[in-house]
Design a protein around this motif. Structure first.
Motif, short mmCIF file in Angstrom:
data_model
loop_
_atom_site.label_atom_id
_atom_site.label_comp_id
_atom_site.label_asym_id
_atom_site.label_seq_id
_atom_site.Cartn_x
_atom_site.Cartn_y
_atom_site.Cartn_z
N PRO A 37 69.72 -6.75 22.54
CA PRO A 37 68.54 -6.77 21.66
C PRO A 37 68.33 -8.14 21.00
N PHE A 38 67.07 -8.50 20.88
CA PHE A 38 66.61 -9.73 20.22
C PHE A 38 66.96 -11.00 20.99
N GLU A 39 67.44 -10.85 22.22
CA GLU A 39 67.74 -12.03 23.03
C GLU A 39 66.74 -12.12 24.17
N ASP A 40 65.80 -13.06 24.09
CA ASP A 40 64.85 -13.28 25.17
C ASP A 40 65.41 -14.34 26.12
N TYR A 41 64.61 -14.74 27.09
CA TYR A 41 65.08 -15.67 28.13
C TYR A 41 65.50 -17.01 27.51
N GLU A 42 64.68 -17.54 26.61
CA GLU A 42 65.00 -18.83 26.00
C GLU A 42 66.24 -18.73 25.13
N SER A 43 66.36 -17.63 24.38
CA SER A 43 67.53 -17.45 23.54
C SER A 43 68.80 -17.34 24.38
N TYR B 56 70.92 -24.96 36.41
CA TYR B 56 71.20 -23.83 37.30
C TYR B 56 69.93 -23.04 37.61
N GLU B 57 69.00 -23.02 36.66
CA GLU B 57 67.71 -22.38 36.92
C GLU B 57 66.98 -23.11 38.05
N THR B 58 66.99 -24.43 38.02
CA THR B 58 66.34 -25.23 39.07
C THR B 58 67.03 -25.03 40.41
N LEU B 59 68.36 -24.98 40.40
CA LEU B 59 69.13 -24.76 41.63
C LEU B 59 68.82 -23.38 42.21
N ALA B 60 68.75 -22.37 41.35
CA ALA B 60 68.43 -21.01 41.81
C ALA B 60 67.02 -20.96 42.40
N ALA B 61 66.07 -21.65 41.78
CA ALA B 61 64.70 -21.68 42.31
C ALA B 61 64.67 -22.35 43.69
N LYS C 211 62.46 -5.08 25.38
CA LYS C 211 61.31 -5.59 24.64
C LYS C 211 61.27 -7.12 24.67
N TRP C 212 62.42 -7.73 24.88
CA TRP C 212 62.51 -9.19 24.80
C TRP C 212 62.67 -9.86 26.17
N LEU C 213 63.04 -9.08 27.16
CA LEU C 213 63.37 -9.65 28.46
C LEU C 213 62.64 -8.87 29.55
N SER C 214 61.77 -9.53 30.29
CA SER C 214 61.03 -8.85 31.35
C SER C 214 61.90 -8.73 32.61
N TYR C 215 61.43 -7.93 33.55
CA TYR C 215 62.18 -7.82 34.82
C TYR C 215 62.13 -9.14 35.59
N ASP C 216 61.02 -9.88 35.44
CA ASP C 216 60.95 -11.21 36.05
C ASP C 216 62.06 -12.11 35.49
N ASP C 217 62.27 -12.00 34.18
CA ASP C 217 63.35 -12.77 33.55
C ASP C 217 64.72 -12.34 34.08
N VAL C 218 64.90 -11.04 34.22
CA VAL C 218 66.17 -10.53 34.74
C VAL C 218 66.43 -11.07 36.14
N LEU C 219 65.39 -11.09 36.97
CA LEU C 219 65.55 -11.60 38.33
C LEU C 219 65.92 -13.08 38.33
N ARG C 220 65.31 -13.85 37.43
CA ARG C 220 65.66 -15.27 37.34
C ARG C 220 67.11 -15.42 36.91
N LEU C 221 67.54 -14.60 35.98
CA LEU C 221 68.92 -14.67 35.50
C LEU C 221 69.90 -14.25 36.59
N LYS C 222 69.48 -13.31 37.45
CA LYS C 222 70.33 -12.91 38.57
C LYS C 222 70.58 -14.10 39.51
N GLY C 223 69.53 -14.88 39.73
CA GLY C 223 69.68 -16.06 40.57
C GLY C 223 70.60 -17.08 39.93
N ILE C 224 70.44 -17.27 38.63
CA ILE C 224 71.32 -18.21 37.91
C ILE C 224 72.76 -17.72 37.95
#
Length: 580
Positions: free
Chosen positions: A331-337, A433-438, A389-402
């Motif tokens: 909770p309260f942790e979004d992608y940037e956080s 790592y985000e750039t590498l995953a992309a 509420k703070w993290l979308s599924y798109d965000d989750v997918l990006r984090l999976k790649g990272i």
């Protein structure tokens, strides 16, 4: 009467402490009790065949988040083949909704709730001697077939840890497995995502018992003992006693793993840790997040400034492997956080950084608050978060790649030198790592299995786009990483030719054969053999002060390795020691 305790582990190297503890506690009946350990990687038909051939009268399954679907499939089929076998289940995956589980699986006789040692013993007595009716046994949910209803008995009082017998009699059976051991139960903290927070009754095993049992592991030179204590160092005298004992009785082989709260470590504990043999212990530290609001929401207590101080001090000692954890989806942790949390923990340079995802476990406080947090999670195990509420599924997918990039390039330890060069130039490791995953996603590399050398080739391909200006230095650093781990039989295509250095290298090995200075542990081998058993490579990084590069001759020795990283020993040879 034959009773089978069945454990389906996640991997072959794992063992199941629970079933061994149950059997040990039912000691007077152990001749009637057999243990069957399997893994989720085996074919179900193979396990089913094994269960059937054992012909148990009572079959008990240990149920966890990693095996529950596998186990329920086995139950369904086993009941068809053995209709007269009484099937029982226990473990955290069934303890909190026993009635629902029994309604869903009418083949199952009952559920052991919570701690199982005394409950199992009374069930054994019930089936072998007719002692106590099921309704008289505390801590179970069972099917009363006569009345056609489900019944739950009162909860059972928790055990005194000192009454639990040592579970490992025939240690030879665990020669290729991790040994799990507990010196305490319960947890002093109330983390909302963890089932340990439900049981606040923290208790410890007497140290004289613990010492005797640890000595058994040491005498048998067990490779690794993993303590399952939820916060091992929550009682200082207990932790100090155990760490002192394993230091004073170190056999030079056994490694001990502990899950700790780093901010609870005191000066005396840190001073003791500096005296430990490199590789004797390893520490797992759950940071989870550095967002203060998140930490408060999950009911966790943590002083991250103190955690940073402790982790850095332990790191400077160069003798203890540290594994730090983060959890995405809190909770309260979004992608940037989460990115900020990642960067802060990454910069502590742990040997491993585990990027995990929230699992919403039945019975936990997080499960109760899931709706409030907009937490959508998988319906089947491992009940992993899909969005909040703070993290979308798109965000989750990006984090999976990272996560995969961190596992491949950081946690493997195979790219440490090139990564250290890159990290000196980036403002945010998370964004790197985000750039590498992309890049992996764009090229379709996530969908393909790659060898270790292919990972280097792909990384080089990425670096050509990301920072072409420093490409030659990155190539050298990657070659250094390769030779740290392996005496390569063939060089990668992007490595420079060493033909011009052949005479100097030959002269060096000839001198080492006659009068060893750098290869004393290889004494007695001929120069030709020394050349094959070790490796010399010429590098020009890092640059001297002022940016001037010079040749550096590095000797890689593979006979002994770093106990923390498994890297070869790398020594720089001064130019005066090289032949003409």
């Amino acid at each position: 009467m034959k009773i089978l305790l069945a454990a389906v582990n996640a991997k072959y190297i794992h063992s199941n402490l629970a079933v061994y503890s149950l059997k040990a506690f039912a000691g007077e009946y152990k001749e009637q009790i057999e243990i069957g350990e399997y893994t989720i990687n085996q074919k179900k038909d193979e396990i089913l065949k094994g269960l059937y051939q054992k012909r148990p009268d009572v079959l008990c399954f240990s149920c966890y988040i990693w095996n529950i679907s596998y186990v329920t499939d086995l139950i369904t089929e086993a009941a068809k083949l053995m209709p007269h076998t009484r099937i029982w289940v226990g473990g955290p995956e069934v303890s909190y909704d026993g009635e629902s589980f029994l309604n869903k699986y009418p083949q199952v006789e009952g559920v052991m709730v919570g701690e199982g040692e005394e409950t199992f013993l009374e069930l054994v007595r019930h089936y072998t001697e007719g002692k106590k009716a099921l309704e008289e046994i505390p801590g179970i949910v069972f099917r009363d077939r006569g009345k056609g209803q489900l019944c739950r008995t009162p909860s059972r009082e928790i055990l005194d840890m000192n009454e639990i017998p040592f579970p490992y009699e025939k240690i030879e059976a665990f020669s290729h497995k991790i040994i799990y051991y507990e010196s305490s139960r319960g947890c002093p903290f109330s983390c909302s995502y963890c089932l340990s927070s439900v049981d606040k009754k923290l208790r410890f095993r007497k140290l004289d018992l613990v010492y005797r049992e640890l000595q058994y592991f040491l005498d048998h030179r067990v490779p690794q003992v993993k303590f399952v204590d939820r916060t091992f160092n929550c009682r200082r005298d207990h932790a100090m006693g155990i760490w002192t004992y394993i230091r004073d009785h170190d056999n030079g082989v056994t490694n001990f793993h502990f899950e700790i709260a780093a901010d609870l470590l005191a000066r005396e504990e840190l001073e003791l840790m500096r005296t430990l043999r490199p590789g004797l212990i390893q520490l797992e530290i759950g940071v989870q997040s550095t967002n203060e609001r998140t930490i408060e929401a999950i009911k966790r207590k943590m002083d991250f400034a103190r955690v940073s101080e402790v982790v850095s001090e332990v790191h400077r000692g160069k003798n203890i492997h540290q594994h730090l954890d983060l959890i995405a989806g809190l909770p309260f942790e979004d992608y940037e956080s989460f990115g900020r949390s990642f960067d802060q923990v990454y910069r502590l340079r742990p040997h491993q950084l585990q990027l995990g995802f929230l699992k919403v476990l039945k019975g936990s406080y997080m499960h109760e608050r899931a709706g409030e947090y907009g937490c959508v999670y998988q319906s089947r195990e491992p009940y992993e978060v899909l969005r909040t509420k703070w993290l979308s599924y798109d965000d989750v997918l990006r984090l999976k790649g990272i996560e995969e990039m961190v596992e491949t390039y950081y946690n493997s330890g195979q790219f440490s030198t090139v990564l250290s060069g890159i990290e000196a130039t980036v403002s945010s490791p998370f964004l790197f790592y985000e750039t590498l995953a992309a890049f992996y996603e764009e090229r379709g590399y996530f969908a393909v299995s790659h060898s270790r050398l292919q990972r280097y080739d792909i990384f080089l391909e990425f670096l050509m786009e990301w920072d072409c200006a420093h490409l030659e230095e990155y190539k050298e650093r990657m070659l250094y990483d390769l030779y740290l781990r392996e005496n390569l039989k063939s060089r990668p295509g992007w490595a420079k030719d060493m033909g011009s250095f052949r005479n100097k290298i030959h002269a060096f090995y000839q001198r080492e054969e006659e009068n060893p200075r750098y290869l004393t542990e290889y004494k007695g081998y001929q120069a030709r053999q020394l050349c094959k058993m070790t490796h010399i490579e010429v590098f020009s990084f890092p640059a001297d002060t002022g940016g001037k590069k010079r040749e550096r001759w590095i000797l890689f020795k593979y006979k002994t390795r770093d106990p923390l990283t498994n890297d070869a020993i790398a020594i720089e040879i001064p130019p005066r020691e090289l032949g003409e």
